[in-house]
Write a protein that holds these residues in place. Structure first.
Motif, PDB file in Angstrom:
ATOM      1  N   THR A 219      -0.698  -3.142  -2.638  1.00 35.51           N
ATOM      2  CA  THR A 219       0.201  -4.198  -2.170  1.00 35.51           C
ATOM      3  C   THR A 219      -0.377  -4.872  -0.934  1.00 35.51           C
ATOM      4  OG1 THR A 219       2.093  -2.945  -2.993  1.00 35.51           O
ATOM      5  CG2 THR A 219       2.552  -4.710  -1.427  1.00 35.51           C
ATOM      6  N   THR A 220      -0.567  -6.180  -1.027  1.00 37.66           N
ATOM      7  CA  THR A 220      -1.234  -6.901   0.058  1.00 37.66           C
ATOM      8  C   THR A 220      -0.377  -6.994   1.316  1.00 37.66           C
ATOM      9  OG1 THR A 220      -0.457  -8.983  -0.890  1.00 37.66           O
ATOM     10  CG2 THR A 220      -2.670  -8.268  -1.492  1.00 37.66           C
ATOM     11  N   SER A 221       0.918  -6.784   1.187  1.00 37.22           N
ATOM     12  CA  SER A 221       1.811  -6.894   2.345  1.00 37.22           C
ATOM     13  C   SER A 221       1.783  -5.656   3.238  1.00 37.22           C
ATOM     14  CB  SER A 221       3.247  -7.153   1.879  1.00 37.22           C
ATOM     15  OG  SER A 221       3.709  -6.087   1.070  1.00 37.22           O
ATOM     16  N   VAL A 222       1.164  -4.586   2.761  1.00 40.53           N
ATOM     17  CA  VAL A 222       1.097  -3.347   3.557  1.00 40.53           C
ATOM     18  C   VAL A 222      -0.248  -3.303   4.272  1.00 40.53           C
ATOM     19  CG1 VAL A 222       1.253  -0.829   3.535  1.00 40.53           C
ATOM     20  CG2 VAL A 222       2.600  -2.182   1.902  1.00 40.53           C
ATOM     21  N   ASP A 223      -0.212  -3.514   5.580  1.00 43.00           N
ATOM     22  CA  ASP A 223      -1.438  -3.662   6.362  1.00 43.00           C
ATOM     23  C   ASP A 223      -2.311  -2.409   6.317  1.00 43.00           C
ATOM     24  OD1 ASP A 223      -3.043  -5.276   8.246  1.00 43.00           O
ATOM     25  OD2 ASP A 223      -2.569  -3.654   9.638  1.00 43.00           O
ATOM     26  N   TYR A 225      -2.981  -0.482   4.036  1.00 39.28           N
ATOM     27  CA  TYR A 225      -3.761  -0.334   2.804  1.00 39.28           C
ATOM     28  C   TYR A 225      -5.110  -1.057   2.910  1.00 39.28           C
ATOM     29  CZ  TYR A 225       0.576   1.244   0.527  1.00 39.28           C
ATOM     30  OH  TYR A 225       1.731   1.934   0.184  1.00 39.28           O
ATOM     31  N   TYR A 226      -5.225  -1.941   3.889  1.00 34.22           N
ATOM     32  CA  TYR A 226      -6.434  -2.760   4.016  1.00 34.22           C
ATOM     33  C   TYR A 226      -7.101  -2.665   5.388  1.00 34.22           C
ATOM     34  CZ  TYR A 226      -5.028  -4.926  -0.387  1.00 34.22           C
ATOM     35  OH  TYR A 226      -4.695  -5.139  -1.701  1.00 34.22           O
ATOM     36  N   SER A 227      -6.305  -2.673   6.448  1.00 32.20           N
ATOM     37  CA  SER A 227      -6.852  -2.721   7.803  1.00 32.20           C
ATOM     38  C   SER A 227      -7.754  -1.527   8.086  1.00 32.20           C
ATOM     39  CB  SER A 227      -5.702  -2.759   8.819  1.00 32.20           C
ATOM     40  OG  SER A 227      -6.201  -2.830  10.118  1.00 32.20           O
TER      41      SER A 227
END
Length: 387
Positions: A219-223, A225-227
């Protein structure tokens, strides 16, 4: 500070002058004849769409009736064409054909040197797109373009710069043709080999791997998961070369755990089975992929180089095309790919096959490096010879 470029031909002096494009150019865009009117199509007027700006032919043609009953307008050879929106937004080219344009293309006419304007536009295009297409959204428009300002040299300097950039463009075009010929040679060799192998015993594709499957997108809205992620996350744009040696995006361990993404070991085949079906690479390091991209881990009976050649062949492409499912997006599901019957020669034969193409692939790699250098050289010259 003087309005002059950093690098300049020695015979020229004086400052460049700044103009809005509206001060020195005229503009018009086109339109699209109704697709429900058969009499508007299959005529003899080339219908140029935004993805065809650099081409000398078009896929579609319209009739005089279609031209007269729509907002489509005729452009001439030598007109400057700009893509206003869509995937090619901001792309610019000097038209190679006389034909009609649709509403996604802006024709720019001027007494200034068109190659000069094309070059200065290309220098600034990334900044322009960041300004007007924020986050990939929005479109360019005639009003936006008219109000963009550039610095212009005097006529003789424009002409010399245009000739110089044209020579470089011609060299780049030649290099692209060299690469295309080598790619065609490799494809021809592979297709001939597959034709011969298809006369032997065939095996379902499911017997070629120990694990395969699509990835997933956290989910791109969960920081979190990516940051500060460290796990390579592969998208379709990354599958541009045989060997996947770099990528742009990353996800975290948590992002992988909270999605259907999985870690595909190195020396696997990464294959797009959705959107751009058939894009393919061999990954040189462990990666995760988004939906629509398969990871295929070959078993001990399959050489990964052979698997790449097999899945790149015309034979495999035709078989995949037969099982594509139409929907919101074209997809070739793994469950259907698994039933494709494929040739599987001995490991020794597989290595002999890959050796046939390896020397050409090494040459191809060198030619691609040269092309990359030429493009970088052009970008440097655009930055330093234009304001």
């Amino acid at each position: 500070m003087y309005d002059v470029p950093h690098l300049r031909f020695p015979e020229f002096g004086g400052e460049w002058r700044k103009y809005k494009l509206a001060e020195i150019c005229s503009f018009f865009s086109g339109g699209t004849p109704s697709s429900s009117k058969k009499e508007y199509y299959d005529g003899n007027i080339p219908f140029i769409r935004s993805g065809e700006l650099h081409m000398d032919k078009t896929e579609l043609f319209i009739t005089e009736v279609g031209l007269d009953n729509s907002a489509a307008k005729i452009v001439d050879v030598g007109d400057l064409l700009l893509a206003l929106y869509g995937a090619t937004s901001g792309d610019i080219a000097i038209s190679q054909i006389k034909g009609a344009i649709n509403q996604a293309i802006l024709c720019i006419r001027t007494t200034q040197n068109k190659k000069f304007i094309e070059s200065v536009w290309k220098k600034h295009v990334e900044k322009l797109l960041q300004t007007y297409l924020q986050g990939g959204q929005g479109n360019l428009s005639a009003d936006i373009v008219k109000n963009i300002s550039f610095y212009f040299a005097e006529s003789n300097e424009q002409i010399k710069l245009a000739k110089f950039i044209t020579l470089l463009d011609e060299r780049i075009a030649t290099q692209n043709k060299i690469i295309e010929k080598q790619q065609s040679l490799i494809k021809g060799i592979v297709d001939n080999l597959m034709t011969a192998l298809l006369k032997g015993e065939l095996y379902p594709f499911s017997s070629f791997y120990i694990k395969a499957g699509e990835g997933g997108t956290p989910t791109t809205s969960v920081d979190e998961y990516y940051s500060e992620g460290t796990i390579p996350f592969i998208k379709i744009d990354d599958l541009s070369c045989k060997y996947l040696t770099s990528n742009k995006e990353f996800i975290t361990e948590l992002g992988m755990q909270k999605s259907s993404a999985w870690l595909i070991p190195s020396q696997s085949v990464i294959y797009s089975n959705g959107a751009t079906i058939g894009a393919i690479s061999i990954n040189e390091y462990p990666v995760c992929t988004k939906q629509g991209i398969l990871g295929i881990v070959p078993n001990t009976n399959v050489n990964v180089e052979y698997l790449f050649l097999l899945m790149s062949s015309s034979f495999f492409s035709k078989e995949v095309n037969r099982i594509i499912t139409e929907g919101t997006m074209k997809t070739a599901y793994l469950k259907d790919i698994n039933h494709i019957k494929c040739p599987l020669p001995s490991m020794a034969q597989q290595k002999s096959i890959t050796n046939l193409t390896s020397s050409i692939e090494e040459k191809l790699y060198t030619e691609k490096k040269l092309l990359k250098f030429l493009n970088l050289q052009k970008q440097h010259l655009l930055r330093t010879m234009f304001i």
